[in-house]
Design a protein around this motif. Structure first.
Motif, PDB file in Angstrom:
ATOM      1  N   ALA A 556     -39.979 -20.407  26.015  1.00 23.27           N
ATOM      2  CA  ALA A 556     -40.596 -19.410  25.148  1.00 23.27           C
ATOM      3  C   ALA A 556     -40.207 -17.984  25.538  1.00 23.27           C
ATOM      4  O   ALA A 556     -40.070 -17.118  24.678  1.00 23.27           O
ATOM      5  CB  ALA A 556     -42.112 -19.566  25.178  1.00 23.27           C
ATOM      6  N   VAL A 557     -40.013 -17.724  26.820  1.00 24.01           N
ATOM      7  CA  VAL A 557     -39.693 -16.368  27.256  1.00 24.01           C
ATOM      8  C   VAL A 557     -38.208 -16.242  27.607  1.00 24.01           C
ATOM      9  O   VAL A 557     -37.513 -15.366  27.089  1.00 24.01           O
ATOM     10  CB  VAL A 557     -40.586 -15.948  28.453  1.00 24.01           C
ATOM     11  N   GLY A 558     -37.712 -17.146  28.444  1.00 23.43           N
ATOM     12  CA  GLY A 558     -36.317 -17.076  28.875  1.00 23.43           C
ATOM     13  C   GLY A 558     -35.343 -17.244  27.726  1.00 23.43           C
ATOM     14  O   GLY A 558     -34.360 -16.496  27.608  1.00 23.43           O
ATOM     15  N   MET A 559     -35.597 -18.218  26.863  1.00 25.37           N
ATOM     16  CA  MET A 559     -34.681 -18.432  25.747  1.00 25.37           C
ATOM     17  C   MET A 559     -34.820 -17.336  24.696  1.00 25.37           C
ATOM     18  O   MET A 559     -33.848 -16.998  24.015  1.00 25.37           O
ATOM     19  CB  MET A 559     -34.897 -19.814  25.123  1.00 25.37           C
ATOM     20  N   SER A 560     -36.005 -16.779  24.577  1.00 21.45           N
ATOM     21  CA  SER A 560     -36.166 -15.669  23.633  1.00 21.45           C
ATOM     22  C   SER A 560     -35.318 -14.474  24.063  1.00 21.45           C
ATOM     23  O   SER A 560     -34.757 -13.760  23.223  1.00 21.45           O
ATOM     24  CB  SER A 560     -37.646 -15.265  23.535  1.00 21.45           C
ATOM     25  N   ALA A 561     -35.218 -14.269  25.377  1.00 20.08           N
ATOM     26  CA  ALA A 561     -34.356 -13.193  25.873  1.00 20.08           C
ATOM     27  C   ALA A 561     -32.902 -13.473  25.511  1.00 20.08           C
ATOM     28  O   ALA A 561     -32.142 -12.568  25.137  1.00 20.08           O
ATOM     29  CB  ALA A 561     -34.516 -13.038  27.385  1.00 20.08           C
ATOM     30  N   ILE A 562     -32.520 -14.738  25.594  1.00 26.28           N
ATOM     31  CA  ILE A 562     -31.140 -15.091  25.226  1.00 26.28           C
ATOM     32  C   ILE A 562     -30.925 -14.846  23.728  1.00 26.28           C
ATOM     33  O   ILE A 562     -29.875 -14.336  23.318  1.00 26.28           O
ATOM     34  CB  ILE A 562     -30.832 -16.559  25.596  1.00 26.28           C
ATOM     35  N   VAL A 563     -31.929 -15.189  22.921  1.00 24.55           N
ATOM     36  CA  VAL A 563     -31.814 -14.942  21.475  1.00 24.55           C
ATOM     37  C   VAL A 563     -31.583 -13.456  21.220  1.00 24.55           C
ATOM     38  O   VAL A 563     -30.722 -13.065  20.427  1.00 24.55           O
ATOM     39  CB  VAL A 563     -33.074 -15.425  20.734  1.00 24.55           C
ATOM     40  N   LYS A 564     -32.348 -12.623  21.920  1.00 23.21           N
ATOM     41  CA  LYS A 564     -32.185 -11.174  21.730  1.00 23.21           C
ATOM     42  C   LYS A 564     -30.785 -10.713  22.114  1.00 23.21           C
ATOM     43  O   LYS A 564     -30.166  -9.906  21.420  1.00 23.21           O
ATOM     44  CB  LYS A 564     -33.211 -10.407  22.584  1.00 23.21           C
ATOM     45  N   ALA A 565     -30.284 -11.256  23.223  1.00 17.31           N
ATOM     46  CA  ALA A 565     -28.931 -10.877  23.647  1.00 17.31           C
ATOM     47  C   ALA A 565     -27.897 -11.392  22.647  1.00 17.31           C
ATOM     48  O   ALA A 565     -26.906 -10.719  22.346  1.00 17.31           O
ATOM     49  CB  ALA A 565     -28.650 -11.420  25.048  1.00 17.31           C
ATOM     50  N   LEU A 566     -28.138 -12.591  22.116  1.00 15.19           N
ATOM     51  CA  LEU A 566     -27.215 -13.154  21.121  1.00 15.19           C
ATOM     52  C   LEU A 566     -27.220 -12.321  19.847  1.00 15.19           C
ATOM     53  O   LEU A 566     -26.175 -12.152  19.198  1.00 15.19           O
ATOM     54  CB  LEU A 566     -27.591 -14.609  20.809  1.00 15.19           C
ATOM     55  N   ASP A 567     -28.392 -11.806  19.485  1.00 14.18           N
ATOM     56  CA  ASP A 567     -28.450 -10.921  18.310  1.00 14.18           C
ATOM     57  C   ASP A 567     -27.514  -9.738  18.504  1.00 14.18           C
ATOM     58  O   ASP A 567     -26.784  -9.340  17.592  1.00 14.18           O
ATOM     59  CB  ASP A 567     -29.883 -10.390  18.116  1.00 14.18           C
ATOM     60  N   LYS A 568     -27.560  -9.194  19.718  1.00 15.07           N
ATOM     61  CA  LYS A 568     -26.710  -8.021  19.982  1.00 15.07           C
ATOM     62  C   LYS A 568     -25.237  -8.411  20.010  1.00 15.07           C
ATOM     63  O   LYS A 568     -24.383  -7.663  19.543  1.00 15.07           O
ATOM     64  CB  LYS A 568     -27.105  -7.392  21.329  1.00 15.07           C
ATOM     65  N   VAL A 569     -24.933  -9.585  20.564  1.00 15.40           N
ATOM     66  CA  VAL A 569     -23.543 -10.051  20.594  1.00 15.40           C
ATOM     67  C   VAL A 569     -23.040 -10.216  19.167  1.00 15.40           C
ATOM     68  O   VAL A 569     -21.923  -9.798  18.824  1.00 15.40           O
ATOM     69  CB  VAL A 569     -23.435 -11.382  21.371  1.00 15.40           C
ATOM     70  N   GLU A 570     -23.866 -10.821  18.331  1.00 19.49           N
ATOM     71  CA  GLU A 570     -23.442 -11.048  16.948  1.00 19.49           C
ATOM     72  C   GLU A 570     -23.202  -9.720  16.230  1.00 19.49           C
ATOM     73  O   GLU A 570     -22.213  -9.546  15.507  1.00 19.49           O
ATOM     74  CB  GLU A 570     -24.484 -11.878  16.199  1.00 19.49           C
ATOM     75  N   ALA A 571     -24.104  -8.776  16.462  1.00 25.08           N
ATOM     76  CA  ALA A 571     -23.961  -7.475  15.801  1.00 25.08           C
ATOM     77  C   ALA A 571     -22.661  -6.796  16.221  1.00 25.08           C
ATOM     78  O   ALA A 571     -21.910  -6.261  15.395  1.00 25.08           O
ATOM     79  CB  ALA A 571     -25.166  -6.596  16.137  1.00 25.08           C
ATOM     80  N   LYS A 572     -22.381  -6.841  17.523  1.00 25.33           N
ATOM     81  CA  LYS A 572     -21.143  -6.225  18.020  1.00 25.33           C
ATOM     82  C   LYS A 572     -19.925  -6.976  17.502  1.00 25.33           C
ATOM     83  O   LYS A 572     -18.928  -6.376  17.075  1.00 25.33           O
ATOM     84  CB  LYS A 572     -21.173  -6.231  19.558  1.00 25.33           C
ATOM     85  N   ALA A 573     -20.010  -8.314  17.527  1.00 27.25           N
ATOM     86  CA  ALA A 573     -18.877  -9.129  17.076  1.00 27.25           C
ATOM     87  C   ALA A 573     -18.585  -8.866  15.605  1.00 27.25           C
ATOM     88  O   ALA A 573     -17.423  -8.888  15.181  1.00 27.25           O
ATOM     89  CB  ALA A 573     -19.171 -10.607  17.321  1.00 27.25           C
ATOM     90  N   LYS A 574     -19.612  -8.612  14.841  1.00 31.88           N
ATOM     91  CA  LYS A 574     -19.399  -8.306  13.415  1.00 31.88           C
ATOM     92  C   LYS A 574     -18.611  -7.008  13.245  1.00 31.88           C
ATOM     93  O   LYS A 574     -17.767  -6.891  12.350  1.00 31.88           O
ATOM     94  CB  LYS A 574     -20.740  -8.199  12.687  1.00 31.88           C
ATOM     95  N   LYS A 575     -18.889  -6.072  14.116  1.00 30.14           N
ATOM     96  CA  LYS A 575     -18.137  -4.810  14.060  1.00 30.14           C
ATOM     97  C   LYS A 575     -16.664  -5.064  14.370  1.00 30.14           C
ATOM     98  O   LYS A 575     -15.769  -4.548  13.700  1.00 30.14           O
ATOM     99  CB  LYS A 575     -18.702  -3.801  15.067  1.00 30.14           C
ATOM    100  N   VAL A 576     -16.428  -5.882  15.395  1.00 29.97           N
ATOM    101  CA  VAL A 576     -15.046  -6.209  15.751  1.00 29.97           C
ATOM    102  C   VAL A 576     -14.385  -6.955  14.591  1.00 29.97           C
ATOM    103  O   VAL A 576     -13.251  -6.663  14.217  1.00 29.97           O
ATOM    104  CB  VAL A 576     -15.009  -7.059  17.043  1.00 29.97           C
ATOM    105  N   ALA A 577     -15.130  -7.897  14.036  1.00 27.68           N
ATOM    106  CA  ALA A 577     -14.587  -8.696  12.932  1.00 27.68           C
ATOM    107  C   ALA A 577     -14.252  -7.810  11.746  1.00 27.68           C
ATOM    108  O   ALA A 577     -13.247  -8.027  11.046  1.00 27.68           O
ATOM    109  CB  ALA A 577     -15.589  -9.780  12.535  1.00 27.68           C
ATOM    110  N   ALA A 578     -15.065  -6.782  11.502  1.00 25.02           N
ATOM    111  CA  ALA A 578     -14.814  -5.884  10.386  1.00 25.02           C
ATOM    112  C   ALA A 578     -13.462  -5.179  10.553  1.00 25.02           C
ATOM    113  O   ALA A 578     -12.680  -5.075   9.611  1.00 25.02           O
ATOM    114  CB  ALA A 578     -15.945  -4.847  10.273  1.00 25.02           C
ATOM    115  N   HIS A 579     -13.170  -4.761  11.787  1.00 27.05           N
ATOM    116  CA  HIS A 579     -11.872  -4.147  12.051  1.00 27.05           C
ATOM    117  C   HIS A 579     -10.755  -5.164  11.894  1.00 27.05           C
ATOM    118  O   HIS A 579      -9.717  -4.904  11.290  1.00 27.05           O
ATOM    119  CB  HIS A 579     -11.831  -3.554  13.464  1.00 27.05           C
ATOM    120  N   LEU A 580     -10.978  -6.336  12.429  1.00 24.59           N
ATOM    121  CA  LEU A 580      -9.951  -7.373  12.428  1.00 24.59           C
ATOM    122  C   LEU A 580      -9.626  -7.825  11.008  1.00 24.59           C
ATOM    123  O   LEU A 580      -8.464  -8.038  10.647  1.00 24.59           O
ATOM    124  CB  LEU A 580     -10.454  -8.555  13.279  1.00 24.59           C
TER     125      LEU A 580
END
Lengths: 792, 165, 266
Positions: A556-580
């Motif tokens: 409930a807590v540890g995996m939620s932190a991973i979800v939050k980090a994954l949200d940020k990874v996805e957001a950043k990756a989308k920016k990279v993908a937009a350039h690509l």
């Protein structure tokens, strides 16, 4: 369910564990498996007295024995300016005074306060040499009167264990509205009163505790490998309170850890001494606990004495609950000991029921026994035992079906604010009750009872409808209740240029299977194979910070932190993908591991985007930083509230008093389940410990403070033969307070089972006056008291 | 110091030990085969079970010198390269382990149960045979399941993978 | 464990010579009781004489009148031996209740009898079956062999070589385990032979296994559980601990004895 719910490795799939290959081939790496060049061995000479003044320690001969490198006493540690061990949760008494926390030196300078307290440490080339030398140390003691019974400890004239705590009382604490409860009882049509002892347990993870400490004079820094559930918390305490070294010069590594159940949360004397010794002898110092030593070296669990009263109106609705508990905390306050009989206990006394008024008072006391702290469930098994025994006894007294009495009082509407802090967010208690009764064939019990009678056996059935608070815990909330730390969790997701991923988590896995479940989350979310994800944990040099694993919090807590980090990874990756993909960022869609441009056939895989994040050829660093690595801290907004119903059926041999568990059924609502195979395993293990507490396990002290159950020859460990096959199922109400809808499953069995078993035993015996554990001797004594029920 | 030589996992080994060195200490500390664990000091937990001359024994209750000349099989010798033995695979498939600490002893005991009791093992038999193996994580439920499945798999499996039996 | 000198005996004579030569020498058979004691430093022999490599000590032989078991026969061998299962099935069953499977692969009948743990199983069988313990020096009737807690009449340099159990028409052993140690809280072995009925109890006595003559008398006329109804065992003198009071043990002796007789009658 999540979008990946249907996949074979994503959320909801019973993925086989990634960690198992190393464990089934003998390639696990536990603390005792680590060998450091030149390592030497530490042995503790422990107190044989429950309470005594240390008059003199003669270690001269021992220090000259073969292989001996150092002999360390409490005076030596004081000279090293090492501070005492601390309890990290401040509880205030009703009168506003702070809890009476007595100094807890790693090795005592002048007084020993329990049998097994480490007094002298000997470091030698081999373990046997260290032990030989420890035997040659002579300690002159002046014996003092001892007290082991918590109620006796509070009486006038009882031996006082610490100067700071008159009548050995650490705090007198209360929760709830006493006046409202008094008024409820005044209106009551009936009141059920019970005296309950929640037996003291020894955790007994099969891997004994251990520590390996190394000092590097070049960098003036330490490394500690130890059997910890929370290496960062260990480092924090060892640094900030004990003063071993500043955090940046103390690395704590908890490698594979062989079970914890709470006992490996705490910061113990042995680690402190190992670190101090490593500095003194300039060699790696290793301490591995013997099993029998562990009985006095590891914090014990439970040990409550309680009177509880439940008031009902004429219709069988609960009006109020009054609970008075004395909690034995042992000779010193262990790391989180004060929170267990208070905020982890009294806040759960409402159970699954709508109870208008609750009042609980708790006295925590010192005794001349091993310190008591959190053990699987920690406070919540004690609360469940109180309310679920009361409900069962009440049903019998009122002559109503125990399931129906519960059903009538279930909380129906959510959120539900209890009178004891907690706000239950969701649940469907009737659903788990119904499913459990059906799976347990509750309706067929009468026939089974008759069949048992034909064989001269007594059969009983009992249930326990429990609730627990997990996902520990919202930092602001626990801070306001006295916690010395925040209880968030951290995560860092590092995507490599080749598209593989390392996830660094502050949670620690010691049997829970995080390397698999956490990878399931990441693999499902990023659309990459499970094998492309590795979970890194347990090393303060790798993971920046973490609060560790306990209180069913890693999901409930540890995996939620991973979800939050994954949200940020996805957001950043989308920016990279937009350039690509030469598209607008808002047009990028990420699904099943592929980035596409909406309305086109332009696509890039996750791996391609990862590579381009590091190549940085398609974007200027000024617009977008190269790389793909994100971190997050997640602080829960509420506790989670797993709940369910467990049903136990026992058969008793009236000739011997032996109780056999004939059937056991558990239906739990853990919210969304990531890996049902692992969740079932967690439930099995919890139930086994719960049945162990109810029927077998008990730490027994004699009046002089000797631990009678000091080894496996006297402490009853549950064995395979003690259990029937367990029937385990779930119901689901997703938790609304975290992104995955998870509640936590690690402690449910240990919380629910004792009451279910004891309700079954008392049903079979036809009397409520049965002590826990209901072992064969206890049951035989009960049978001796009553005229034998003829098997008609 | 007495010298001992024995065959461990098919390889001849030798070493100098103290008389008091237990077999488990020789395996773990001299040979660095740390898959065999120590979980108690009263010969009850079974984390240290290995096979000596084909039968399961508790390596904490036997001296290294007593194993002189013996054939010893430890958990490290059960798999064939990267291919798990059917019993190891059964523990993995049936979630027969959590923290993994008791697991090597459980698997070595399981292989011995199959040797003595055959491939069709009922729940009761397996539970009785686990008298000398403690687990604190699993409640034994999935260990029992794993052993039953592993025993069956050993009957039907590739004989080459059963070298360890 | 304290360090000691290890001797691997290749023959009985060498073993007894070593035991004579070194004061404070101890023989080690299966070691399943001795080694744990030494690990706890509760036993500290300076010399250990290992009997495991002596040949010819683990044979099992069945004659028309007796079952003869070599001293070094492991519990697992006794448990699974077709000869024991044919001759005295109750003894085979008893051997399968000792310790756990791994312990049974090491532990021996001779070691168990010589150790005379008051909660061990074999002493009850030896007493109830009227066994003869054959040593390097003499033959000793079981009734004369046991001499109190962890004590026997064996001399320091005397070793058991075999144990002879006269065949019994009917026999059974019922064990009620200590839930922690798994030793007997109460174990009752009953044996009916043409000449007599014997009932022996282990686990309960404060000075080791003993015969229950009152029960033997009662069963003599009719070997049936009903013959024991109403008979009680006085609690005085029985062992008492956290797992079982003397009263509980006294009660359990009756229960286990009745069950053993019922089992012996099949």
């Amino acid at each position: 369910m999540n979008a990946t719910g249907g996949s074979v490795t994503g959320i909801g799939a019973p993925v086989r564990r990634k960690e198992d290959f190393r464990f089934v081939t003998g390639n696990g790496r536990y603390t005792a498996d680590i060998g450091r060049p030149g390592q030497v061995h530490l042995h503790f000479l422990r107190s044989t007295h429950a309470h005594a003044r240390i008059v003199r320690i003669q270690a001269g001969h021992a220090s000259r024995m073969p292989g001996v490198l150092a002999v360390i006493t409490g005076a030596d540690l004081a000279g090293d300016k090492l501070g005492p061990l601390v309890c990290g949760w401040m509880i205030h008494s009703t009168d506003g005074t702070p809890m009476k926390m007595a100094p807890h030196p790693a090795l005592p300078a002048d007084t020993v306060r329990y049998v097994g307290e480490p007094v002298v440490a000997v470091i030698a080339e081999t373990p046997e040499q260290a032990r030989d030398a420890a035997e040659a140390v002579v300690i002159d003691y002046e014996e003092l009167p001892a007290v082991v019974d918590p109620a006796a400890a509070q009486r006038e004239g009882a031996p006082q264990i610490h100067e700071v705590a008159p009548r050995n009382t650490i705090f007198h604490w209360q929760l709830g509205d006493a006046a409202a409860v008094d008024s409820a009882f005044a209106r009551a049509a009936s009141v059920t009163s019970l005296d309950i002892v929640n037996n003291r347990l020894v955790p007994n993870a099969i891997e004994p505790r251990g520590a390996l400490a190394e000092f590097d004079p070049g960098s003036d820094s330490y490394t500690l490998w130890n059997t910890s559930q929370n290496p960062h918390v260990a480092r924090l305490v060892l640094s900030a309170f004990v003063g071993v070294a500043p955090e940046h010069r103390l690395r704590v590594v908890a490698p594979d850890v062989g079970g914890g159940f709470g006992s490996k949360i705490f910061i113990y004397a042995e680690e402190v001494v190992a670190l101090a010794a490593a500095r003194r002898v300039r060699r790696p110092v290793r301490w591995i606990c013997d099993r029998s030593e562990a009985f006095v070296a590891d914090a014990h669990g439970r040990d409550h004495v309680t009177n509880a009263q439940l008031a009902f109106d004429r219709d069988g609705k609960i009006l109020g609950l009054r609970v008075k508990t004395i909690a034995n905390l042992g000779a010193y306050m262990s790391t989180f000991s004060s929170s267990v009989p208070t905020y982890l206990y009294a806040t759960l006394l409402s159970g699954q029921y709508a109870i208008p008024a609750i009042h609980c008072s708790v006295d925590a006391v010192y005794t001349n026994t091993v310190p008591v702290d959190a053990y699987r469930g920690a406070g919540r098994p004690e609360a469940t035992y109180v309310i679920e025994r009361l409900m069962e006894v009440s049903a019998r007294r009122l002559g109503v079906d125990p399931a129906e009495l519960r059903r009538k009082n279930f909380v129906q509407k959510f959120p539900h604010q209890t009178p004891v802090i907690m706000s239950y967010d969701c649940g469907d208690y009737a659903a788990s009750l119904d499913k459990a009764l059906a799976l347990a064939d509750w309706a067929g019990f009468a026939a089974r009872k008759r069949e048992s009678e034909t064989r001269g056996k007594l059969r009983g059935i009992g249930l326990s409808a429990y609730i627990e608070a997990c996902g520990i815990a919202p930092s602001q909330a626990v801070g306001s209740l006295g916690a010395g730390v925040g209880l968030w969790e951290s995560a860092e997701v590092r995507v490599n240029p080749t598209g593989s991923v390392e996830v660094l988590t502050g949670s620690h896995s010691h049997g829970q299977g995080h390397e698999t479940t956490f990878a399931q989350l990441v693999s499902g979310r990023l659309g990459i194979p499970l094998d492309a994800v590795s979970i890194v944990h347990g090393d303060t040099d790798k993971v920046q910070f973490g609060m560790g694993t306990y209180g069913s919090r890693s999901g409930a807590v540890g995996m939620s932190a991973i979800v939050k980090a994954l949200d940020k990874v996805e957001a950043k990756a989308k920016k990279v993908a937009a350039h690509l993909l030469e598209a607008a960022e808002t047009d990028i869609v990420f699904e099943n591991g592929t980035f596409t441009v909406a309305g086109t056939d332009k696509a890039a895989t996750f791996g391609e985007v990862a590579l381009n994040a590091y190549l940085a050829h398609k974007f200027a660093g000024a617009d977008l930083e190269p790389g793909l690595k994100e971190g997050a801290f997640y602080d829960p907004v509420n506790f989670t509230f797993p709940a369910g119903t467990h049903v136990c059926e026992v058969e008793i041999d009236p000739d011997t008093g032996r109780v056999a568990v004939a059937r056991f059924t558990a239906v739990d609502d853990f919210g969304v389940v990531i890996n049902p195979m692992i969740v079932e395993g967690q439930v099995h293990g919890g139930i086994a410990q719960g049945i162990g507490q109810a029927l077998m396990e008990q730490a027994v002290y004699d009046e002089g403070g000797q631990l009678v159950t000091g080894s496996y020859n006297d402490y009853v460990m549950p064995r395979a033969m003690d259990f029937p096959p367990l029937v385990v199922d779930t119901t689901v109400t997703p938790c609304p307070s975290n992104p995955l809808g998870m509640k936590g499953c690690g402690e449910a069995g240990a919380i629910a089972a004792p009451a279910a078993v004891m309700n079954a035993v008392t049903d079979a015996l036809g009397t409520e006056d049965v002590p826990m554990p209901a072992n064969q001797l206890a049951v035989w004594r009960v049978l001796q008291r009553q005229p034998r029920q003829a098997a008609e | 110091m007495p010298a001992v030589s024995m065959t461990v996992n098919g390889k001849p080994v030798r070493g100098d030990v103290e008389s008091r060195t237990l077999l488990v200490q020789f395996l773990r500390e001299t040979l660095r085969l740390t898959g065999t664990h120590v979980g108690c000091d009263t010969s009850q937990c079974g984390a240290c079970v290995v096979h000596v001359d084909g039968v399961a024994v508790k390596s904490c209750s036997m001296l290294a010198v007593q194993a002189d000349g013996a054939e010893v099989l430890t958990i490290e010798g059960v798999a064939t390269g990267d291919t798990l033995h059917p019993m190891q695979e059964a523990f993995r498939q049936n979630h027969g382990l959590q923290c993994g600490y008791c697991t090597p002893g459980m698997i070595m005991t399981a292989l011995d149960i199959v040797r003595r009791k055959g491939h069709e093992l009922d729940d009761h038999t397996i539970r009785e045979e686990l008298e000398g193996n403690l687990c604190r994580c699993t409640g034994y439920h999935n260990i029992v399941k794993s052993i039953a499945a592993g025993a069956r798999a050993m009957a039907s499996g590739d004989p080459a993978r059963q070298a360890a039996e | 464990m304290y360090e000691f000198t290890y001797h691997r005996a290749s023959g009985l004579r060498q073993a007894t010579n070593l035991l004579t030569k070194f004061e404070d020498a101890k023989p080690i058979a299966g070691g399943q009781s001795l080694l744990p004691m030494m690990k706890f430093r509760l036993a500290s022999p300076s010399n250990l004489v290992d009997l495991n490599k002596i040949e010819g000590l683990n044979g099992i032989e069945l004659t028309s009148r007796a079952l003869i078991i070599g001293a070094m026969a492991r519990h697992a061998e006794v448990h699974t031996s077709p000869l024991v299962q044919q001759g005295i099935p109750a003894l085979a069953a008893l051997a399968g209740l000792i310790g756990d499977p791994a312990v049974r692969h090491r532990g021996t009948i001779g070691g168990s009898l010589a150790n005379n743990d008051p909660t061990a199983d074999y002493p009850a069988a030896a007493l109830a079956l009227g066994a003869t313990i054959v040593t390097t020096k003499r033959k000793i009737a079981a009734d004369e062999f046991f001499a109190g807690l962890f004590e026997t009449v064996l001399e320091p340099d005397e070793l058991i070589t075999k144990v002879s159990f006269p065949l019994a028409k009917r026999a059974a052993y019922q064990k009620f385990r200590n839930p922690a140690s798994r030793y007997a809280i109460v174990g009752v072995f009953v044996a009916k032979r043409p000449s007599e009925v014997r009932v022996a109890v282990t686990g309960a006595g404060s000075s080791g296994a003993f015969r229950l003559t009152a029960f033997e008398e009662a069963l003599k006329s009719r070997f049936h559980p009903k013959s024991l109804e109403g008979l009680t065992v006085p609690a005085e003198g029985l062992a008492s601990d956290i797992h079982a009071s003397a009263e509980y043990r006294a009660h359990l002796i009756g229960v286990m004895a009745r069950r053993a007789v019922a089992a012996a009658n099949g």
